[in-house]
Design a protein around this motif. Structure first.
Motif, PDB file in Angstrom:
ATOM      1  N   SER A  31       0.689  -1.294  -0.059  1.00 20.03           N
ATOM      2  CA  SER A  31       0.062  -0.012  -0.051  1.00 20.03           C
ATOM      3  C   SER A  31       0.923   1.163  -0.107  1.00 20.03           C
ATOM      4  O   SER A  31       0.223   2.425   0.005  1.00 20.03           O
ATOM      5  N   GLU A  74      -7.472   7.987  -1.946  1.00 19.65           N
ATOM      6  CA  GLU A  74      -9.056   7.568  -2.403  1.00 19.65           C
ATOM      7  C   GLU A  74      -9.141   6.188  -2.978  1.00 19.65           C
ATOM      8  O   GLU A  74     -10.427   5.766  -3.108  1.00 19.65           O
ATOM      9  N   GLU A  75      -7.959   5.406  -3.050  1.00 19.20           N
ATOM     10  CA  GLU A  75      -8.092   4.008  -3.588  1.00 19.20           C
ATOM     11  C   GLU A  75      -7.912   3.039  -2.410  1.00 19.20           C
ATOM     12  O   GLU A  75      -7.986   1.817  -2.753  1.00 19.20           O
ATOM     13  N   PHE A  76      -7.756   3.458  -1.261  1.00 20.17           N
ATOM     14  CA  PHE A  76      -7.311   2.538  -0.298  1.00 20.17           C
ATOM     15  C   PHE A  76      -8.395   1.329  -0.220  1.00 20.17           C
ATOM     16  O   PHE A  76      -8.046   0.048  -0.135  1.00 20.17           O
ATOM     17  N   SER A  77      -9.652   1.674   0.136  1.00 21.39           N
ATOM     18  CA  SER A  77     -10.536   0.483   0.401  1.00 21.39           C
ATOM     19  C   SER A  77     -10.853  -0.188  -0.726  1.00 21.39           C
ATOM     20  O   SER A  77     -10.725  -1.654  -0.647  1.00 21.39           O
ATOM     21  N   ALA A  78     -10.631   0.136  -2.040  1.00 17.59           N
ATOM     22  CA  ALA A  78     -10.820  -0.686  -3.131  1.00 17.59           C
ATOM     23  C   ALA A  78      -9.451  -1.623  -3.337  1.00 17.59           C
ATOM     24  O   ALA A  78      -9.613  -2.717  -3.654  1.00 17.59           O
ATOM     25  N   ARG A  79      -8.309  -1.170  -3.214  1.00 21.53           N
ATOM     26  CA  ARG A  79      -7.255  -1.646  -3.297  1.00 21.53           C
ATOM     27  C   ARG A  79      -7.013  -2.906  -2.312  1.00 21.53           C
ATOM     28  O   ARG A  79      -6.313  -3.781  -2.594  1.00 21.53           O
ATOM     29  N   GLN A  80      -7.358  -2.622  -1.187  1.00 21.83           N
ATOM     30  CA  GLN A  80      -7.043  -3.795  -0.010  1.00 21.83           C
ATOM     31  C   GLN A  80      -8.164  -4.851  -0.004  1.00 21.83           C
ATOM     32  O   GLN A  80      -8.129  -5.707   0.422  1.00 21.83           O
ATOM     33  N   ALA A  81      -9.246  -4.466  -0.652  1.00 19.91           N
ATOM     34  CA  ALA A  81     -10.473  -5.421  -0.676  1.00 19.91           C
ATOM     35  C   ALA A  81     -10.377  -7.047  -1.013  1.00 19.91           C
ATOM     36  O   ALA A  81     -10.426  -7.657  -0.656  1.00 19.91           O
TER      37      ALA A  81
END
Length: 253
Positions: free
Chosen positions: A210, A216-223
Motif C-alpha cells: 500500500s 482515495e483508492e485504499f478501500s478498493a485496493r485492499q479489498a
C-alpha cells in the motif's frame, strides 16, 4: 539445499541461517539461491507460519562475497535478487535476527525482511561507496522511504555504519537485545505464529503493497487482500474462540 544455508523448524517457525562464518557470512550465489528456496518452502508448507533469517558466528551478513564478484559471480537469485529476498518477499512474515554486522548487502537483506531484531553490538550500514560501488540491492531505494532524506543521504554517501541503538531510535529496528538476537526473534515469531495465518499474510501484503496507493483508492485496493480472510473458516473460528474464552485452533482456510 546448500551447506552455506542451514534450515531448522521450531514451533511452526522456519529458521534460515547463513553458514559462512569464516567469510563473515558474505553472500554467494549458492547462498542466495538457497535462501530463495527456503522462502518457497515457507510459503508452501501450511504448518510454517513465519521465518527467521540469521547468521552464524556472531554476524548476520557482511554483504557480497567480493572474491566471487571478482570471478564474475553475482550473489543473486533470479526472482529474489540479492540474497534471494531483496526483490521479492514471501506471503508469510520474515524476521531478521541480527548479531554483529549487517553491512552492504547484509543491511539490504535485513531491510528486505519484515521486522528486525538486533543485539546490542549490531552494526548497520551501506559502505559500498568506500569500494567504488553502489548499494544496488535496495539500500539507496528503501532508506529514503524509511528515514528522513538527509539521514538516508548520509548513510549512502559516507558509507559509515550506525549501531543498533541508533537504528532503533530511527525506527529501522523493532527490538534491541542484550544477548543474542535469536531468542528475542523467536519470541516475536511465536507471537506472530499464534495469530490467524490468513489474516497475518493479508496484513503483511497490505502493509507492504500500500506504500504508493492513492488515498482515495485504499478501500478498493485492499479489498482483494481481506475478502478471503473474512470469508474463511479461521475468521469464524477466531470469533467462536473469543466467545468461548479459549485459544483459537487455526486451519489456514
Amino acid at each position: 539445499m546448500s551447506e552455506e544455508v542451514l534450515l531448522a523448524e521450531r514451533d511452526g517457525v522456519l529458521e534460515v541461517t547463513i553458514n559462512r562464518p569464516e567469510q563473515r557470512n558474505a553472500m554467494t550465489k549458492a547462498a542466495a539461491e538457497a535462501i530463495g528456496a527456503a522462502m518457497d518452502l515457507l510459503d508452501s508448507a501450511a504448518h510454517l507460519r513465519c521465518a527467521i533469517l540469521t547468521g552464524v558466528g556472531g554476524g548476520f551478513c557482511s554483504g557480497m562475497d567480493l572474491k566471487g564478484f571478482l570471478k564474475g559471480e553475482l550473489p543473486v537469485d533470479p526472482r529474489g535478487g540479492f540474497g534471494g529476498l531483496c526483490t521479492w518477499t514471501p506471503n508469510k512474515p520474515v524476521i531478521a535476527a541480527v548479531d554483529g554486522f549487517a553491512l552492504a548487502g547484509g543491511f539490504e537483506l535485513a531491510l528486505a525482511c519484515d521486522l528486525i531484531v538486533a543485539s546490542e553490538g549490531a552494526r548497520f550500514g551501506i559502505p559500498e561507496v568506500k569500494r567504488g560501488l553502489v548499494a544496488g540491492g535496495g539500500g539507496v531505494v528503501h532508506l529514503p522511504r524509511l528515514l528522513p532524506r538527509p539521514l538516508a543521504m548520509e548513510l549512502a554517501l559516507t558509507g559509515e555504519p550506525i549501531d543498533a541503538r541508533r537504528a532503533l531510535e530511527l525506527g529501522l529496528v523493532n527490538r534491541v537485545t542484550q544477548g543474542p538476537a535469536i531468542e528475542a526473534a523467536r519470541a516475536l515469531a511465536r507471537t506472530i505464529a499464534a495469530n490467524g495465518p490468513l489474516a497475518v499474510a493479508a496484513s503483511k501484503g497490505i502493509v507492504r503493497d500500500s506504500w504508493l496507493w492513492p488515498v482515495e483508492e485504499f478501500s478498493a485496493r485492499q479489498a482483494p487482500y481481506i475478502a478471503r480472510v473474512f470469508a474463511s473458516e479461521d475468521a469464524r473460528e477466531g470469533a467462536q474462540a473469543f466467545a468461548e474464552k479459549r485459544a483459537p485452533r487455526w486451519q489456514g482456510r
